[in-house]
Motif scaffolding. Structure first.
Motif, mmCIF file in Angstrom:
data_model
loop_
_atom_site.group_PDB
_atom_site.id
_atom_site.type_symbol
_atom_site.label_atom_id
_atom_site.label_comp_id
_atom_site.label_asym_id
_atom_site.label_seq_id
_atom_site.Cartn_x
_atom_site.Cartn_y
_atom_site.Cartn_z
ATOM 1 N N SER A 154 -3.056 0.585 -3.708
ATOM 2 C CA SER A 154 -2.352 -0.834 -3.330
ATOM 3 C C SER A 154 -1.904 -1.591 -3.432
ATOM 4 O O SER A 154 -2.941 -1.979 -5.278
ATOM 5 N N VAL A 165 1.155 -1.301 -0.296
ATOM 6 C CA VAL A 165 -0.118 0.287 0.247
ATOM 7 C C VAL A 165 0.691 1.219 0.027
ATOM 8 O O VAL A 165 1.617 1.138 1.238
ATOM 9 N N THR A 214 -4.061 7.256 -1.944
ATOM 10 C CA THR A 214 -3.650 5.652 -2.059
ATOM 11 C C THR A 214 -3.574 4.969 -2.975
ATOM 12 O O THR A 214 -4.755 5.241 -3.794
#
Length: 916
Positions: A810, A800, A808
């Motif tokens: 991931s 992540v 963000t």
């Protein structure tokens, strides 16, 4: 030679002797070079005679001849082909005349040639008048035949060489017949040489006369009118007359005196002569003009032209050199290969006082052993020195061979003298025997010079006038005659009339050489009813006018056509009385529509401020309510005025807001419209500034897929078509997300080496969080993890990442930990013979064939099956008990394999369920 030797006269003895060749198959040839036998001019019986017989005996049937005086001088006596002995027998009888000097001859042997005899015929041609051969026709093919030529028994003719006497090259053919066409009239002397399969050529002179009749002139055809001739009468009968044709007269070719063949043996410094005797001229006539001597010609062959001196001698002894010996290794004609009397093929050569191309030796071909081309050359001396020679008498050609190793043949020679020297040549004049026409539409047989064309169709057609002469020749000449209908006429296109005079456009649609009379009906409103293009004016109703057109001189060929003149009603105009536009919008006011009236139409607009604009339509700016007027006039200058109201629509406020304008990609923004009176709106169109737009009334949600700064706007269209627009003050800000990415080495971890290095390949991130599940977490950039050796399988690994905008991303990957030895052992199979799952076998990889041991036991521990070959399956068979196959149930197995990596034995135990 005679018995006197080389000197003195011969004795009074009589002799008989035979000369034969010592070589089998060879024949004797005797060339008399000098001969002088005693002659009694008063009594020939007292003369001395030398008789020669063709054979080895004295036999009257083989007597070649008896000779006295110098009759044998230059003659070559040969044993004939029919003489199988090849010998010649000589009998000398001495008379009472004084003895002569005797004779001297050269003996030689040769292979006798059985010569064929050329004979020319022309099947189908009629004989010419005055016994001048046969008649032919200029331009028509003539069949010449050599089929009746005589060939010795057992031989065949293989070649026919034709010279048609018109200066063209000889024609060489293997066929006895040949077609030939003379392009011009006159008398032509045809010569044929035939060659047998033994190589023997004919030496006889054919000189076959062909009188070619000239083509007449068809002057009368020039007086025939080729047309076009009108064909509108019924019936159409047109008469044409060719008139008489004009025939050409011509004189026969002067008679030619041609020599017999003369053999030219290879005897050094020996003179060979051939004499022609002329008696066709008036007594005492002489050659007074060099132009009357057209040429001296020879047909001959000889191995080398440089060996020969050739000169001509006229009856009074004057002589002129024709060719002088010298350096020249060229042929004349095609000489026979070998030094024998066998003749080759003679070519025609001419000496002319008008030639300027040089002598034989000045025209030698390139290379050796090549023939001098047949043709005309300059004489070595001046042929004009023969002026003053008597025409009648003996003309002699002399040929002397000055070098050894070559021989030849003089097949023929002669003089070509001017026709004006011959005062009694016959004149030939063809006459017309019959004539006829060929072509279409001819009435009757077409015989004679006049024909009538009966009801011809239109077009141009060829007519041939054919004339048959008294010499059997048919000549024709062709003319083209054109038949023509009267020209196609038209009254012209229909017309429209209001107030201005109009021109009727009648005319001729096709080309025509004739003039025409015009007549219109009715005459109402016409300026002149007797011309092609009158004007029409002053009529009040639609009128149909009929025009009648007559070719001058052909009243039966009149043609009629109609034209309609429509009276057009007065002009009627129309225009919409109101136009709406958005504030400031450019509105086009169209040209008023027009019905009736007559062009040209003119338009004028008057603006609210009084300005006049002369054009059909105008562009105006909508602002409040204003009046515009249009004035329309037609060709009759009758104006009509129409006005319209131009007004603007009420404005609509187009304002918008955004609920939240900042986020990470992909970002969803909610956009709100402030105007809610949608009943006045036809469309709300949202423009999101990313290439996407949406027609949504009221609010709109939009997802921005990519980072950026966006300025969306709203566009509203009202019921009048007016468009309003608003753009936000604060743009939509879409932040980028980081991209999580990593790789690991190795890609697949193999027990016992389970340490894996993870490399962070992420972009746009500030922080990193690794999650290895039960194996722990870390925030380092790169990391190393050791996976448990005892637990092969797939392990999820998640990375992540986060950036400065708190956005963000991931990424999860499965890391495989495996053992290289793979063994697959089924736990069930159904050996019931249905073709499905009928066998049980161990599958896998990473183990060796040797060291493989498989054993299967029942529940009491009895061994049922054993194999050391991994390819051999178990099909449920057994050697224990009363059954061949085991019963349904559970059975135990024990498997031993050796891996290929470390050569370690691995043991597998388990159970198998058998179900049928």
């Amino acid at each position: 030679m005679d018995d006197s030797g080389t000197t003195g006269s011969y004795s009074n003895s009589n002799y008989t002797y035979t000369i034969c060749s010592s070589t089998a198959g060879q024949s004797v040839s005797v060339l008399f070079q000098g001969v002088n036998l005693g002659v009694d001019a008063g009594n020939a019986a007292n003369s001395d005679y030398l008789s020669i017989y063709d054979g080895n005996t004295v036999n009257a049937s083989t007597l070649i001849g008896s000779y006295t005086g110098s009759e044998l001088q230059g003659q070559n006596i040969q044993a004939s082909f029919q003489n199988t002995s090849g010998c010649l027998t000589f009998v000398f009888q001495n008379g009472s005349a004084p003895n002569g000097a005797g004779w001297e001859a050269q003996l030689s042997c040769y292979t006798a040639c059985n010569e064929p005899t050329a004979v020319v015929t022309t099947p189908g041609l009629q004989a010419a008048p005055s016994d001048y051969g046969v008649m032919g026709c200029a331009g028509e093919s003539i069949l010449f035949s050599g089929q009746t030529s005589v060939v010795p028994p057992g031989n065949t003719l293989i070649n026919y060489i034709w010279n048609f006497g018109d200066g063209s090259p000889s024609v060489n053919s293997s066929s006895p017949t040949v077609q030939y066409t003379y392009s011009d009239y006159g008398q032509y002397l045809v010569h044929l040489t035939v060659v047998s399969n033994t190589g023997c050529s004919s030496t006889n002179s054919t000189q076959y006369s062909v009188m070619v009749s000239p083509r007449p002139t068809f002057e009368g055809l020039l007086d025939i009118d080729p047309g076009p001739h009108l064909t509108c009468a019924n019936p159409v009968l047109l008469t044409f007359d060719a008139g008489p044709v004009q025939h050409t007269s011509w004189n026969a070719v002067p008679p030619m005196v041609v020599s017999e063949p003369l053999y030219l043996p290879d005897i050094l410094f020996t003179e060979f002569i051939s004499t022609l005797t002329f008696d066709d001229f008036p007594a005492g006539a002489t050659l007074t003009n060099c132009n009357d001597l057209e040429n001296v010609f020879v047909n001959m062959e000889h191995a080398y032209v440089g060996d020969l001196d050739v000169w001509i001698e006229c009856p009074n002894g004057t002589s002129v050199s024709l060719s002088q010996s010298g350096a020249g290794a060229a042929y004349l004609g095609v000489p026979y290969s070998g030094d024998s009397p066998t003749p080759g093929v003679g070519w025609d050569y001419y000496w002319s006082p008008t030639a300027t191309n040089g002598t034989w030796l000045q025209n030698l071909p390139t290379g050796t052993n090549q023939p001098i081309p047949s043709g005309t050359y300059e004489a070595n001396g001046n042929l004009c020195n023969l002026v003053g020679c008597p025409l009648n008498g003996d003309w002699t050609i002399h040929i002397e061979d000055n070098f050894s190793s070559s021989n030849g043949y003089l097949f023929s020679w002669g003089l070509d003298l001017g026709e004006n020297l011959f005062t009694s040549l016959p004149t030939f004049t063809p006459t017309t025997v019959s004539s006829f026409w060929t072509g279409p539409f001819i009435s009757g047989s077409g015989q004679g010079a006049v024909f009538t064309a009966n009801n011809p169709t239109l077009g141009t057609f060829d007519y041939s006038y054919n004339v048959v002469t008294n010499y059997g020749c048919t000549f024709d000449s062709t003319i083209a005659i054109t038949y023509h209908d009267p020209a196609v006429i038209t009254a012209g296109p229909d017309k429209n009339y209001t107030c201005i005079p109009i021109l009727l456009e009648a005319g001729i649609l096709t080309s025509s050489p004739y003039t025409y009379q015009w007549s219109w009906s009715p005459t109402t409103g016409l300026s002149n009813p007797n011309i092609a293009n009158p004007t029409v004016s002053g009529i009040t109703e639609t009128t149909v006018y009929t025009v009648t057109v007559v070719p001058n001189g052909f009243p039966e060929c009149a043609q009629i056509d109609n034209v309609t003149v429509n009276v057009i009603p007065s002009m009627v105009t129309s225009l919409d009385d109101s136009f709406h536009g958005c504030a400031g919008e450019i509105i086009t006011l169209p040209a008023p529509t027009v019905a009736g009236g007559i062009p040209p139409f003119t338009y004028k607009w008057i603006t609210p401020d009084g300005q006049e604009i002369n054009q059909p339509s105008i562009d105006v700016t909508a602002q409040g309510a204003e009046i515009y007027c249009a004035v329309v006039s037609d060709g009759c200058l009758q104006p009509d005025t129409l006005c319209a109201l131009v007004s603007t629509a009420p404005a609509i406020p187009a304002t918008m807001t955004i609920d939240n304008n900042t986020g990470c990609e992909p970002f969803t923004a909610l956009m709100l419209a402030d105007y809610t009176e949608v009943q006045n709106v036809t469309q709300m169109l949202w423009h999101f500034d990313d290439g996407v737009e949406a027609p949504v009334l009221s609010s709109a949600n939009h997802v921005y897929l990519h980072e950026g700064v966006y300025f969306p706007w709203l566009e509203i269209t009202d019921i009048y078509g007016c468009t309003y627009r608003d753009t936000v003050d604060n743009p939509v800000l879409v932040w980028p997300r980081p991209v999580s990415d990593f790789s690991h080495t190795p890609e697949i971890a193999t027990i016992p080496n389970t340490t894996v290095e993870f490399t962070n390949n992420s972009t746009g991130a500030l922080t990193y969080e690794w999650d290895f599940g039960v194996l722990g977490q870390t925030t380092s950039f790169d990391t190393i993890i050791v996976f448990p050796i005892a637990s092969p399988g797939l392990y999820p690994v998640t990375l992540v990442t986060s950036n400065q905008y708190s956005c963000t991303d991931s990424l999860t990957k499965l890391v495989q930990v495996k053992d290289d030895l793979i063994v697959f052992i089924p736990n069930t199979f159904t050996p019931d013979g249905d073709g499905k799952n009928d066998i049980w076998r161990v599958e896998g990889s990473g183990f060796r064939d040797f060291g493989y041991v498989l054993r299967i036991f029942n529940r009491w521990g009895n061994l049922l099956f054993e194999s050391t070959d991994p390819t051999v399956p178990w099909v449920g068979d057994t050697n224990i008990g009363e059954y061949y196959y085991v019963q349904d149930g559970v059975y135990a197995y024990r498997l031993e394999v050796v891996d290929t990596v470390n050569d370690i034995k691995h043991v597998y135990k388990g159970s198998i369920t058998v179900i049928r």
